[in-house]
Design a protein around this motif. Structure first.
Motif, PDB file in Angstrom:
ATOM      1  N   PRO A   1       0.742  -1.233  -0.053  1.00 27.77           N
ATOM      2  CA  PRO A   1       0.035  -0.041  -0.004  1.00 27.77           C
ATOM      3  C   PRO A   1       0.814   1.427  -0.059  1.00 27.77           C
ATOM      4  CG  PRO A   1      -0.798  -1.499   1.813  1.00 27.77           C
ATOM      5  CD  PRO A   1       0.336  -2.106   1.267  1.00 27.77           C
ATOM      6  N   TYR A   2       1.870   1.130   0.769  1.00 25.78           N
ATOM      7  CA  TYR A   2       2.853   2.482   0.568  1.00 25.78           C
ATOM      8  C   TYR A   2       3.315   2.657  -0.783  1.00 25.78           C
ATOM      9  CZ  TYR A   2       7.398   4.940   1.910  1.00 25.78           C
ATOM     10  OH  TYR A   2       8.487   5.578   2.033  1.00 25.78           O
ATOM     11  N   LEU A   3       3.734   1.628  -1.305  1.00 28.58           N
ATOM     12  CA  LEU A   3       4.383   1.747  -2.698  1.00 28.58           C
ATOM     13  C   LEU A   3       3.217   2.320  -3.767  1.00 28.58           C
ATOM     14  CD1 LEU A   3       6.378  -1.741  -2.911  1.00 28.58           C
ATOM     15  CD2 LEU A   3       7.468   0.849  -2.728  1.00 28.58           C
ATOM     16  N   ALA A   4       2.220   1.812  -3.601  1.00 25.93           N
ATOM     17  CA  ALA A   4       0.888   2.487  -4.319  1.00 25.93           C
ATOM     18  C   ALA A   4       0.699   4.024  -3.845  1.00 25.93           C
ATOM     19  CB  ALA A   4      -0.335   1.548  -4.006  1.00 25.93           C
ATOM     20  N   TRP A   5       0.901   4.239  -2.949  1.00 24.63           N
ATOM     21  CA  TRP A   5       0.543   5.388  -2.118  1.00 24.63           C
ATOM     22  C   TRP A   5       1.720   6.483  -2.929  1.00 24.63           C
ATOM     23  CZ3 TRP A   5      -3.433   8.192  -0.879  1.00 24.63           C
ATOM     24  CH2 TRP A   5      -3.319   9.645  -0.228  1.00 24.63           C
ATOM     25  N   LEU A   6       2.931   5.997  -2.861  1.00 28.18           N
ATOM     26  CA  LEU A   6       4.090   6.736  -3.226  1.00 28.18           C
ATOM     27  C   LEU A   6       4.014   6.921  -4.878  1.00 28.18           C
ATOM     28  CD1 LEU A   6       6.985   5.299  -1.604  1.00 28.18           C
ATOM     29  CD2 LEU A   6       6.137   7.608  -1.291  1.00 28.18           C
ATOM     30  N   THR A   7       3.443   6.068  -5.462  1.00 32.79           N
ATOM     31  CA  THR A   7       3.241   6.311  -7.029  1.00 32.79           C
ATOM     32  C   THR A   7       2.125   7.239  -7.173  1.00 32.79           C
ATOM     33  OG1 THR A   7       3.872   3.935  -7.211  1.00 32.79           O
ATOM     34  CG2 THR A   7       2.573   4.906  -9.019  1.00 32.79           C
ATOM     35  N   MET A   8       1.032   7.204  -6.482  1.00 26.50           N
ATOM     36  CA  MET A   8       0.001   8.246  -6.455  1.00 26.50           C
ATOM     37  C   MET A   8       0.610   9.658  -6.192  1.00 26.50           C
ATOM     38  SD  MET A   8      -1.991  10.657  -5.188  1.00 26.50           S
ATOM     39  CE  MET A   8      -1.861  10.253  -3.445  1.00 26.50           C
ATOM     40  N   ALA A   9       1.292   9.530  -5.205  1.00 33.58           N
ATOM     41  CA  ALA A   9       1.930  11.006  -4.605  1.00 33.58           C
ATOM     42  C   ALA A   9       2.794  11.593  -5.789  1.00 33.58           C
ATOM     43  CB  ALA A   9       2.650  10.607  -3.537  1.00 33.58           C
ATOM     44  N   SER A  10       3.670  10.737  -6.362  1.00 35.21           N
ATOM     45  CA  SER A  10       4.632  11.138  -7.381  1.00 35.21           C
ATOM     46  C   SER A  10       4.136  11.784  -8.650  1.00 35.21           C
ATOM     47  CB  SER A  10       5.628  10.007  -7.971  1.00 35.21           C
ATOM     48  OG  SER A  10       6.229   9.451  -6.869  1.00 35.21           O
ATOM     49  N   ALA A  11       3.114  10.944  -8.893  1.00 40.83           N
ATOM     50  CA  ALA A  11       2.127  11.553  -9.956  1.00 40.83           C
ATOM     51  C   ALA A  11       1.385  13.022  -9.652  1.00 40.83           C
ATOM     52  CB  ALA A  11       0.809  10.429 -10.374  1.00 40.83           C
ATOM     53  N   LEU A  12       0.964  13.123  -8.542  1.00 39.32           N
ATOM     54  CA  LEU A  12       0.175  14.167  -7.934  1.00 39.32           C
ATOM     55  C   LEU A  12       1.504  15.532  -7.972  1.00 39.32           C
ATOM     56  CD1 LEU A  12      -1.936  15.840  -6.843  1.00 39.32           C
ATOM     57  CD2 LEU A  12      -1.302  15.007  -4.743  1.00 39.32           C
ATOM     58  N   ASN A  13       2.644  15.085  -7.296  1.00 38.08           N
ATOM     59  CA  ASN A  13       3.407  15.968  -7.195  1.00 38.08           C
ATOM     60  C   ASN A  13       3.801  16.480  -8.658  1.00 38.08           C
ATOM     61  OD1 ASN A  13       6.686  16.216  -5.051  1.00 38.08           O
ATOM     62  ND2 ASN A  13       6.389  17.429  -6.769  1.00 38.08           N
ATOM     63  N   TYR A  14       4.146  15.509  -9.557  1.00 42.27           N
ATOM     64  CA  TYR A  14       4.509  16.036 -10.994  1.00 42.27           C
ATOM     65  C   TYR A  14       3.575  16.773 -11.533  1.00 42.27           C
ATOM     66  CZ  TYR A  14       5.141  15.621 -16.100  1.00 42.27           C
ATOM     67  OH  TYR A  14       5.367  16.037 -17.224  1.00 42.27           O
ATOM     68  N   ARG A  15       2.363  16.465 -11.281  1.00 46.39           N
ATOM     69  CA  ARG A  15       1.070  17.279 -11.897  1.00 46.39           C
ATOM     70  C   ARG A  15       1.221  18.749 -11.252  1.00 46.39           C
ATOM     71  NH1 ARG A  15       0.388  16.844 -16.215  1.00 46.39           N
ATOM     72  NH2 ARG A  15       0.525  18.778 -16.332  1.00 46.39           N
ATOM     73  N   ILE A  16       1.443  18.835  -9.912  1.00 49.51           N
ATOM     74  CA  ILE A  16       1.433  20.241  -9.295  1.00 49.51           C
ATOM     75  C   ILE A  16       2.565  20.975  -9.869  1.00 49.51           C
ATOM     76  CG2 ILE A  16       1.784  21.308  -7.203  1.00 49.51           C
ATOM     77  CD1 ILE A  16       0.041  18.965  -5.951  1.00 49.51           C
ATOM     78  N   TRP A  17       3.863  20.351  -9.972  1.00 48.20           N
ATOM     79  CA  TRP A  17       4.973  21.188 -10.323  1.00 48.20           C
ATOM     80  C   TRP A  17       4.544  21.519 -11.775  1.00 48.20           C
ATOM     81  CZ3 TRP A  17       9.146  17.910 -13.405  1.00 48.20           C
ATOM     82  CH2 TRP A  17      10.288  18.901 -13.403  1.00 48.20           C
ATOM     83  N   LYS A  18       4.193  20.774 -12.858  1.00 50.84           N
ATOM     84  CA  LYS A  18       4.059  21.112 -14.122  1.00 50.84           C
ATOM     85  C   LYS A  18       2.800  22.098 -14.185  1.00 50.84           C
ATOM     86  CE  LYS A  18       7.123  19.243 -16.762  1.00 50.84           C
ATOM     87  NZ  LYS A  18       7.957  20.210 -17.237  1.00 50.84           N
ATOM     88  N   ASP A  19       1.693  22.103 -13.506  1.00 47.00           N
ATOM     89  CA  ASP A  19       0.667  23.086 -13.549  1.00 47.00           C
ATOM     90  C   ASP A  19       0.943  24.401 -12.752  1.00 47.00           C
ATOM     91  OD1 ASP A  19      -0.752  21.362 -15.026  1.00 47.00           O
ATOM     92  OD2 ASP A  19      -1.840  20.619 -13.212  1.00 47.00           O
ATOM     93  N   ASN A  20       1.920  24.519 -12.181  1.00 46.14           N
ATOM     94  CA  ASN A  20       2.194  25.712 -11.537  1.00 46.14           C
ATOM     95  C   ASN A  20       3.846  26.269 -11.305  1.00 46.14           C
ATOM     96  OD1 ASN A  20      -0.310  25.930  -9.385  1.00 46.14           O
ATOM     97  ND2 ASN A  20       0.282  23.688  -9.494  1.00 46.14           N
ATOM     98  N   PRO A  21       4.222  26.519 -12.847  1.00 42.23           N
ATOM     99  CA  PRO A  21       5.503  26.763 -13.063  1.00 42.23           C
ATOM    100  C   PRO A  21       6.024  27.976 -12.358  1.00 42.23           C
ATOM    101  CG  PRO A  21       4.086  27.356 -15.083  1.00 42.23           C
ATOM    102  CD  PRO A  21       3.070  26.458 -13.982  1.00 42.23           C
ATOM    103  N   SER A  22       5.030  29.088 -12.174  1.00 42.37           N
ATOM    104  CA  SER A  22       5.585  30.335 -11.818  1.00 42.37           C
ATOM    105  C   SER A  22       5.479  30.304  -9.874  1.00 42.37           C
ATOM    106  CB  SER A  22       4.764  31.535 -12.277  1.00 42.37           C
ATOM    107  OG  SER A  22       3.377  31.351 -11.876  1.00 42.37           O
ATOM    108  N   LYS A  23       4.846  29.333  -9.349  1.00 40.60           N
ATOM    109  CA  LYS A  23       4.872  29.157  -7.919  1.00 40.60           C
ATOM    110  C   LYS A  23       6.171  28.730  -7.236  1.00 40.60           C
ATOM    111  CE  LYS A  23       0.500  30.104  -7.488  1.00 40.60           C
ATOM    112  NZ  LYS A  23      -0.208  31.148  -6.679  1.00 40.60           N
ATOM    113  N   LYS A  24       6.962  29.736  -6.804  1.00 42.20           N
ATOM    114  CA  LYS A  24       8.215  29.186  -6.110  1.00 42.20           C
ATOM    115  C   LYS A  24       8.322  29.273  -4.710  1.00 42.20           C
ATOM    116  CE  LYS A  24      10.657  29.360  -9.834  1.00 42.20           C
ATOM    117  NZ  LYS A  24      11.687  28.579 -10.438  1.00 42.20           N
TER     118      LYS A  24
END
Length: 164
Positions: free
Chosen positions: A141-164
């Motif tokens: 379950p931890y590995l599954a959550w890390l996979t989801m968290a990685s996808a979420l982190n990626y999406r937030i990073w890509k969708d917020n290029p100017s938020k530092k």
């Protein structure tokens, strides 16, 4: 005379991951209503209230798993260096993510940290499989959550290029 009660290692190993989670939560609580609230997030982003109980459950599970491996290998020994060393490494990386992502607002480096955590946690579970299958399965379950968290982190990073 027994110095440490028999149940103490199980409790200690089970609670250890929560230490970093607790410290990280002090950073997260401060940043959610200010910085994190302003970020664009995908529609599939879990609500904020989900994260604490999920992480609490995952920390408990991985902590108890590490106890099972420690016990199976007879404590800290030459045989336990790799499986428990991998575990310690992934736990340190796990704890590092919050100060990187929430504290420093480094979303790209947060993703790198998560990917390293996922890789090390996967290696941990694989190394545990032949030692104690229950411990390895408790990491899924931890590995599954890390996979989801990685996808979420990626999406937030890509969708917020100017938020530092």
């Amino acid at each position: 005379m027994e110095v440490v009660p028999a149940w103490a290692p199980a409790v200690g190993f089970t609670l250890l991951p929560h230490a970093g989670g607790f410290l990280g939560s002090t950073i997260t609580k401060k940043e959610i209503p200010t910085w994190y609230q302003t970020l664009q997030k995908p529609s599939w982003c879990p609500p904020n209230w989900v994260f604490a109980p999920v992480w609490g459950t995952l920390y408990t599970s991985m902590g108890y798993s590490s106890y099972l491996v420690w016990k199976e290998l007879g404590g800290f020994s030459e045989k336990s260096v790799v499986p428990l060393g991998l575990y310690a490494g992934q736990l340190a990386l796990n704890w590092a993510w919050t100060p990187v992502f929430f504290g420093a607002h480094k979303m790209g480096w947060g993703l790198v940290t998560l990917l390293l955590t996922t890789g090390t946690a996967t290696a941990t579970a694989a190394s545990w499989y032949n030692i104690n299958r229950t411990a390895a399965y408790l990491m899924v379950p931890y590995l599954a959550w890390l996979t989801m968290a990685s996808a979420l982190n990626y999406r937030i990073w890509k969708d917020n290029p100017s938020k530092k």
